[in-house]
Design an enzyme around this catalytic site. Structure first.
Site, short mmCIF file in Angstrom:
data_model
loop_
_atom_site.label_atom_id
_atom_site.label_comp_id
_atom_site.label_asym_id
_atom_site.label_seq_id
_atom_site.Cartn_x
_atom_site.Cartn_y
_atom_site.Cartn_z
N HIS A 134 -6.96 -5.93 1.97
CA HIS A 134 -5.71 -5.30 2.64
C HIS A 134 -5.27 -6.41 3.61
O HIS A 134 -5.97 -7.00 4.41
CB HIS A 134 -6.29 -4.15 3.51
CG HIS A 134 -6.61 -2.76 2.85
ND1 HIS A 134 -5.78 -1.71 2.47
CD2 HIS A 134 -7.81 -2.37 2.31
CE1 HIS A 134 -6.57 -0.67 2.02
NE2 HIS A 134 -7.48 -1.27 1.81
N ASP A 162 0.95 -1.12 -0.10
CA ASP A 162 0.17 -0.18 -0.06
C ASP A 162 1.11 1.18 -0.06
O ASP A 162 1.92 1.27 0.62
CB ASP A 162 -0.83 -0.05 1.35
CG ASP A 162 -2.03 0.86 1.11
OD1 ASP A 162 -3.34 0.54 0.97
OD2 ASP A 162 -1.77 2.35 0.92
N ILE A 163 0.56 2.23 -0.84
CA ILE A 163 1.36 3.49 -0.99
C ILE A 163 1.20 4.34 0.21
O ILE A 163 2.26 5.08 0.75
CB ILE A 163 0.81 4.36 -2.32
CG1 ILE A 163 2.05 5.14 -2.83
CG2 ILE A 163 -0.42 5.00 -1.99
CD1 ILE A 163 1.61 5.51 -4.15
N HIS A 188 -10.21 -5.16 -3.35
CA HIS A 188 -8.64 -5.43 -2.93
C HIS A 188 -9.10 -5.73 -1.28
O HIS A 188 -9.97 -5.38 -0.90
CB HIS A 188 -7.94 -4.37 -3.03
CG HIS A 188 -8.67 -3.04 -2.44
ND1 HIS A 188 -9.40 -2.38 -3.15
CD2 HIS A 188 -8.19 -2.47 -1.41
CE1 HIS A 188 -9.63 -1.02 -2.44
NE2 HIS A 188 -8.81 -1.50 -1.38
N GLY A 217 -15.97 2.86 3.46
CA GLY A 217 -14.88 3.60 3.35
C GLY A 217 -13.89 3.27 2.18
O GLY A 217 -12.75 3.60 2.20
N GLN A 218 -14.72 2.81 1.08
CA GLN A 218 -14.05 2.26 -0.02
C GLN A 218 -13.51 3.71 -0.81
O GLN A 218 -14.35 4.41 -1.12
CB GLN A 218 -15.00 1.19 -0.75
CG GLN A 218 -14.04 0.67 -1.85
CD GLN A 218 -14.72 -0.36 -2.74
OE1 GLN A 218 -15.82 -0.72 -2.66
NE2 GLN A 218 -13.98 -1.02 -3.68
N ASN A 244 -12.79 -3.18 2.48
CA ASN A 244 -13.57 -1.73 2.59
C ASN A 244 -14.68 -1.96 1.49
O ASN A 244 -14.22 -2.09 0.32
CB ASN A 244 -12.91 -0.60 2.53
CG ASN A 244 -11.88 -0.36 3.84
OD1 ASN A 244 -12.21 -0.98 5.07
ND2 ASN A 244 -10.76 0.19 3.61
P1 AMP Z 1 -9.74 1.73 0.31
O1 AMP Z 1 -10.41 1.39 -1.05
O2 AMP Z 1 -10.28 2.32 1.46
O3 AMP Z 1 -9.71 0.15 0.76
O4 AMP Z 1 -8.49 2.25 0.09
C1 AMP Z 1 -7.58 2.01 -1.15
C2 AMP Z 1 -6.00 1.97 -0.63
O5 AMP Z 1 -5.46 1.98 -1.88
C3 AMP Z 1 -5.66 3.05 0.38
O6 AMP Z 1 -4.99 2.25 1.36
C4 AMP Z 1 -4.55 3.62 -0.72
O7 AMP Z 1 -3.25 3.99 0.19
C5 AMP Z 1 -4.28 2.58 -1.48
N1 AMP Z 1 -3.57 3.12 -2.95
C6 AMP Z 1 -4.12 4.23 -3.50
N2 AMP Z 1 -3.23 4.22 -4.79
C7 AMP Z 1 -2.26 3.29 -4.66
C8 AMP Z 1 -0.98 3.05 -5.37
N3 AMP Z 1 -1.08 3.58 -6.58
N4 AMP Z 1 -0.31 2.12 -4.91
C9 AMP Z 1 -0.57 1.33 -3.88
N5 AMP Z 1 -1.40 1.66 -3.10
C10 AMP Z 1 -2.37 2.69 -3.26
#
Ligand code: AMP
Ligand code: ZN
Length: 112
Positions: free
Chosen positions: A101, A30-31, A99, A92-93, A86
Site C-alpha cells: 500500500h 485502492d477501492i 501488495h 490484517g491481510q 499487511n
Molecule cells: P490488505 O490485504 O489488508 O492489505 O487489504 C487489501 C486491500 O485491497 C484493501 O485496502 C481493499 O480496499 C483493497 N481491494 C480489495 N479489492 C480491491 C479491488 N477490486 N480493487 C482495488 N482495491 C481492492
C-alpha cells in the site's frame, strides 16, 4: 490463481484504476482509500504474502519498493507518503496476493 482478486485484476477480468504497468508489476488505486491518495503496487505473478517470499523474490521486492516513491510523486504526494505491507492474519491481510500500500496526501498522518 483462479480465485485471487488481484490475479483477476492482472488478467483484466475485473476492472481497476491502473496507474502503472510493466512486464512484472502493476499499480492501481485502492477501492476503499484510507487517505486522499491510496494505491497499491503488486507483482503480476501470484505470491500469497511477504511471508511466502524467498531469495528468488528479492529483485521483485526491491523493484516494488523503488517504484513507490516514483508513483507517489506522480500521484501528487510531494511531501512524502506511507507504505504498508499487511502480512498474514495477524497483520490484517485480507487479499492474499502480495501488495504494497502507498498512501498519503492528507493534512496529517497519525503516528504509528
Ligand atoms: P490488505 O490485504 O489488508 O492489505 O487489504 C487489501 C486491500 O485491497 C484493501 O485496502 C481493499 O480496499 C483493497 N481491494 C480489495 N479489492 C480491491 C479491488 N477490486 N480493487 C482495488 N482495491 C481492492
Ligand atoms: Zn493472485
Amino acid at each position: 490463481m483462479l480465485d485471487c482478486i488481484f490475479c483477476k485484476i492482472v488478467n483484466s477480468q475485473i476492472p481497476s484504476k491502473k496507474i502503472y504497468e510493466d512486464e512484472e508489476l502493476l499499480a492501481f488505486h485502492d477501492i476503499h482509500p484510507i487517505a486522499r491518495v491510496h494505491f497499491m503496487i503488486i507483482p503480476k505473478i501470484h505470491v500469497d504474502s511477504l511471508e511466502r517470499c524467498t531469495a528468488i523474490h528479492q529483485p521483485l521486492l526491491g523493484k516494488m519498493l523503488l517504484l513507490a516513491p516514483k508513483l507517489a510523486k506522480e500521484q501528487g504526494l510531494v511531501n512524502g507518503f506511507r507504505t504498508m505491507i499487511n502480512t498474514g492474519h495477524g497483520g490484517g491481510q485480507e487479499v492474499y496476493h502480495l501488495h504494497v500500500h502507498v498512501f498519503g496526501g492528507d493534512a496529517s498522518m497519525p503516528r504509528t
